[in-house]
Design a protein around this motif. Structure first.
Motif, PDB file in Angstrom:
ATOM      1  N   CYS A 140       0.814  -1.218   0.000  1.00 55.56           N
ATOM      2  CA  CYS A 140       0.000   0.000   0.000  1.00 55.56           C
ATOM      3  C   CYS A 140       0.845   1.265   0.000  1.00 55.56           C
ATOM      4  N   THR A 141       2.037   1.189  -0.577  1.00 52.86           N
ATOM      5  CA  THR A 141       2.876   2.373  -0.772  1.00 52.86           C
ATOM      6  C   THR A 141       3.298   2.412  -2.237  1.00 52.86           C
ATOM      7  N   GLY A 142       3.532   3.627  -2.737  1.00 53.45           N
ATOM      8  CA  GLY A 142       3.989   3.744  -4.111  1.00 53.45           C
ATOM      9  C   GLY A 142       5.313   3.043  -4.327  1.00 53.45           C
ATOM     10  N   ALA A 143       6.261   3.270  -3.413  1.00 53.77           N
ATOM     11  CA  ALA A 143       7.567   2.624  -3.535  1.00 53.77           C
ATOM     12  C   ALA A 143       7.424   1.107  -3.481  1.00 53.77           C
ATOM     13  N   GLY A 144       6.556   0.636  -2.589  1.00 52.26           N
ATOM     14  CA  GLY A 144       6.382  -0.807  -2.456  1.00 52.26           C
ATOM     15  C   GLY A 144       5.851  -1.441  -3.722  1.00 52.26           C
ATOM     16  N   ARG A 145       4.850  -0.830  -4.309  1.00 48.95           N
ATOM     17  CA  ARG A 145       4.278  -1.417  -5.525  1.00 48.95           C
ATOM     18  C   ARG A 145       5.227  -1.290  -6.717  1.00 48.95           C
ATOM     19  N   ALA A 146       6.086  -0.251  -6.708  1.00 45.94           N
ATOM     20  CA  ALA A 146       7.118  -0.162  -7.750  1.00 45.94           C
ATOM     21  C   ALA A 146       8.127  -1.298  -7.602  1.00 45.94           C
ATOM     22  N   GLN A 181      -3.381  -6.710  -7.046  1.00 43.91           N
ATOM     23  CA  GLN A 181      -3.208  -7.047  -8.453  1.00 43.91           C
ATOM     24  C   GLN A 181      -3.944  -6.061  -9.359  1.00 43.91           C
ATOM     25  N   GLU A 182      -5.132  -5.638  -8.938  1.00 45.51           N
ATOM     26  CA  GLU A 182      -5.899  -4.672  -9.726  1.00 45.51           C
ATOM     27  C   GLU A 182      -5.164  -3.334  -9.824  1.00 45.51           C
ATOM     28  N   LEU A 183      -4.578  -2.905  -8.722  1.00 44.08           N
ATOM     29  CA  LEU A 183      -3.832  -1.647  -8.722  1.00 44.08           C
ATOM     30  C   LEU A 183      -2.598  -1.748  -9.616  1.00 44.08           C
ATOM     31  N   MET A 184      -1.910  -2.890  -9.550  1.00 43.53           N
ATOM     32  CA  MET A 184      -0.734  -3.083 -10.389  1.00 43.53           C
ATOM     33  C   MET A 184      -1.129  -3.074 -11.866  1.00 43.53           C
ATOM     34  N   ALA A 185      -2.217  -3.765 -12.196  1.00 45.42           N
ATOM     35  CA  ALA A 185      -2.685  -3.807 -13.581  1.00 45.42           C
ATOM     36  C   ALA A 185      -3.100  -2.419 -14.067  1.00 45.42           C
ATOM     37  N   ARG A 186      -3.669  -1.619 -13.181  1.00 47.20           N
ATOM     38  CA  ARG A 186      -4.074  -0.258 -13.537  1.00 47.20           C
ATOM     39  C   ARG A 186      -2.869   0.613 -13.880  1.00 47.20           C
ATOM     40  N   ASP A 187      -1.777   0.460 -13.106  1.00 47.88           N
ATOM     41  CA  ASP A 187      -0.615   1.341 -13.259  1.00 47.88           C
ATOM     42  C   ASP A 187       0.354   0.907 -14.355  1.00 47.88           C
ATOM     43  N   PRO A 189       0.170   0.164 -17.600  1.00 40.86           N
ATOM     44  CA  PRO A 189       0.186   0.874 -18.886  1.00 40.86           C
ATOM     45  C   PRO A 189       0.840   2.253 -18.818  1.00 40.86           C
ATOM     46  N   ALA A 190       0.727   2.925 -17.667  1.00 38.60           N
ATOM     47  CA  ALA A 190       1.315   4.257 -17.521  1.00 38.60           C
ATOM     48  C   ALA A 190       2.831   4.194 -17.359  1.00 38.60           C
ATOM     49  N   GLY A 191       3.337   3.072 -16.845  1.00 38.02           N
ATOM     50  CA  GLY A 191       4.776   2.926 -16.651  1.00 38.02           C
ATOM     51  C   GLY A 191       5.275   3.426 -15.314  1.00 38.02           C
ATOM     52  N   TYR A 192       4.353   3.771 -14.416  1.00 35.34           N
ATOM     53  CA  TYR A 192       4.731   4.221 -13.079  1.00 35.34           C
ATOM     54  C   TYR A 192       3.583   3.924 -12.127  1.00 35.34           C
ATOM     55  N   VAL A 193       3.894   3.955 -10.828  1.00 37.95           N
ATOM     56  CA  VAL A 193       2.888   3.741  -9.791  1.00 37.95           C
ATOM     57  C   VAL A 193       2.433   5.086  -9.248  1.00 37.95           C
ATOM     58  N   LEU A 194       1.142   5.295  -9.183  1.00 40.19           N
ATOM     59  CA  LEU A 194       0.585   6.476  -8.528  1.00 40.19           C
ATOM     60  C   LEU A 194      -0.317   5.988  -7.399  1.00 40.19           C
ATOM     61  N   ALA A 195       0.161   6.144  -6.177  1.00 41.84           N
ATOM     62  CA  ALA A 195      -0.573   5.688  -4.998  1.00 41.84           C
ATOM     63  C   ALA A 195      -1.127   6.910  -4.263  1.00 41.84           C
ATOM     64  N   THR A 196      -2.429   7.102  -4.343  1.00 42.53           N
ATOM     65  CA  THR A 196      -3.070   8.255  -3.713  1.00 42.53           C
ATOM     66  C   THR A 196      -3.802   7.825  -2.450  1.00 42.53           C
ATOM     67  N   GLU A 197      -3.333   8.306  -1.316  1.00 43.39           N
ATOM     68  CA  GLU A 197      -3.892   7.994  -0.001  1.00 43.39           C
ATOM     69  C   GLU A 197      -3.933   6.482   0.257  1.00 43.39           C
ATOM     70  N   GLU A 198      -2.966   5.768  -0.284  1.00 40.44           N
ATOM     71  CA  GLU A 198      -2.894   4.329  -0.012  1.00 40.44           C
ATOM     72  C   GLU A 198      -2.215   4.039   1.321  1.00 40.44           C
ATOM     73  N   TYR A 199      -1.305   4.923   1.745  1.00 42.89           N
ATOM     74  CA  TYR A 199      -0.636   4.705   3.028  1.00 42.89           C
ATOM     75  C   TYR A 199      -0.929   5.814   4.032  1.00 42.89           C
ATOM     76  N   GLU A 200      -0.932   7.066   3.568  1.00 41.55           N
ATOM     77  CA  GLU A 200      -1.182   8.196   4.461  1.00 41.55           C
ATOM     78  C   GLU A 200      -2.371   9.004   3.949  1.00 41.55           C
ATOM     79  N   HIS A 201      -3.198   9.486   4.854  1.00 38.89           N
ATOM     80  CA  HIS A 201      -4.303  10.365   4.492  1.00 38.89           C
ATOM     81  C   HIS A 201      -3.748  11.645   3.863  1.00 38.89           C
ATOM     82  N   GLY A 202      -4.341  12.050   2.742  1.00 41.99           N
ATOM     83  CA  GLY A 202      -3.983  13.316   2.127  1.00 41.99           C
ATOM     84  C   GLY A 202      -2.651  13.339   1.413  1.00 41.99           C
ATOM     85  N   VAL A 203      -2.022  12.169   1.208  1.00 43.94           N
ATOM     86  CA  VAL A 203      -0.691  12.117   0.588  1.00 43.94           C
ATOM     87  C   VAL A 203      -0.721  11.218  -0.639  1.00 43.94           C
ATOM     88  N   TRP A 204      -0.140  11.687  -1.740  1.00 47.15           N
ATOM     89  CA  TRP A 204       0.029  10.843  -2.922  1.00 47.15           C
ATOM     90  C   TRP A 204       1.517  10.558  -3.123  1.00 47.15           C
TER      91      TRP A 204
END
Length: 256
Positions: A140-146, A181-187, A189-204
């Motif tokens: 549930c972090t951008g770095a983690g999913r990358a 898996q759904e989040l990974m599949a979503r990201d 095609p874009a070539g990067y992970v965008l995690a919005t409020e996945e770990y911290e409230h109000g933080v992308w």
């Protein structure tokens, strides 16, 4: 053959640091002097002296006579083993700060945890809780999913099969392996992970993997921003992250 006392002390000190580091990485309960002595089968007075010396060297640390955890110099020494690309990351992180005013981080994976290896000088701007060695969830972090970028569905299932998703992360965090898996599949095609409020409230968090010349994922490079502030052009930031990650990857393995 008798072992010189200096060598014996060094070996015992290394065992002590390794035990503390291993327990912290595994998310297990941290230990005090008596518990460490029992785990290492050493005299409590001996462990107490060694632990104090290691704290003086900032290889270990503790608060108010509590349990021990690894200190900041432990991570500095660990980083020096890969001196080239880790050292290069400092300039890359600060360039991202200068270009976009965002917090920037370099992280590595330890099974289902992400460990912060280096952060930008402005990382304390939002709360100040992050420091090298900080551990966060991989799912549930951008770095983690990358860092999970190359995991297929089977590999993700195997890695996350024992994870308890309940109560972890922010309002948009995944609560199952299928959702990850759904989040990974979503990201993808874009070539990067965008995690919005996945770990911290109000933080992308925007993140990309850092690859070696052989294509292996070494780390994740990410930037973080507040949803309450002006959001930059994500595509522009992503391009800058990709370029920085390629430079870091090419520095891996070089001898300076």
């Amino acid at each position: 053959m008798d072992v010189p006392s200096e060598a014996s002390s060094l070996a015992q000190g290394l065992r002590l640091v390794r035990l503390v580091a291993d327990r912290e990485k595994q998310g297990r309960q941290l230990l005090g002097v008596s518990q460490l002595a029992a785990e290492l089968d050493m005299e409590q007075s001996r462990v107490s002296r060694l632990a104090q010396e290691l704290c003086d060297l900032e290889l270990l640390e503790r608060e108010d006579r509590g349990p021990f955890r690894v200190g900041r110099r432990f991570f500095a020494l660990a980083g020096s083993l890969n001196r080239n690309w880790v050292q290069e990351s400092k300039a890359e992180l600060e360039e991202l700060v200068a270009g976009f005013g965002l917090r920037a981080r370099l992280s590595v994976r330890d099974e289902v945890r992400v460990q912060l290896l280096r952060s930008s000088s402005n990382n304390a701007a939002f709360g100040g809780f992050a420091k090298p060695g900080m551990v966060t969830p991989v799912w549930c972090t951008g770095a983690g999913r990358a860092l999970l970028w190359d995991h297929d569905a089977g590999a993700l299932d195997s890695l996350l099969k024992d994870v308890n998703f309940i109560g972890v992360g922010g309002p948009a965090a995944a609560h199952s392996r299928a959702e990850v898996q759904e989040l990974m599949a979503r990201d993808k095609p874009a070539g990067y992970v965008l995690a919005t409020e996945e770990y911290e409230h109000g933080v992308w968090e925007l993140a990309v993997p850092v690859r070696s010349a052989r294509g292996e994922i070494l780390a994740a490079l990410s930037v973080l921003g507040s949803r309450s502030g002006a959001e930059p052009d994500i595509a522009v930031v992503a391009d800058a992250l990709q370029a920085a990650s390629k430079r870091l990857g090419s520095a891996h393995g070089q001898v300076y």
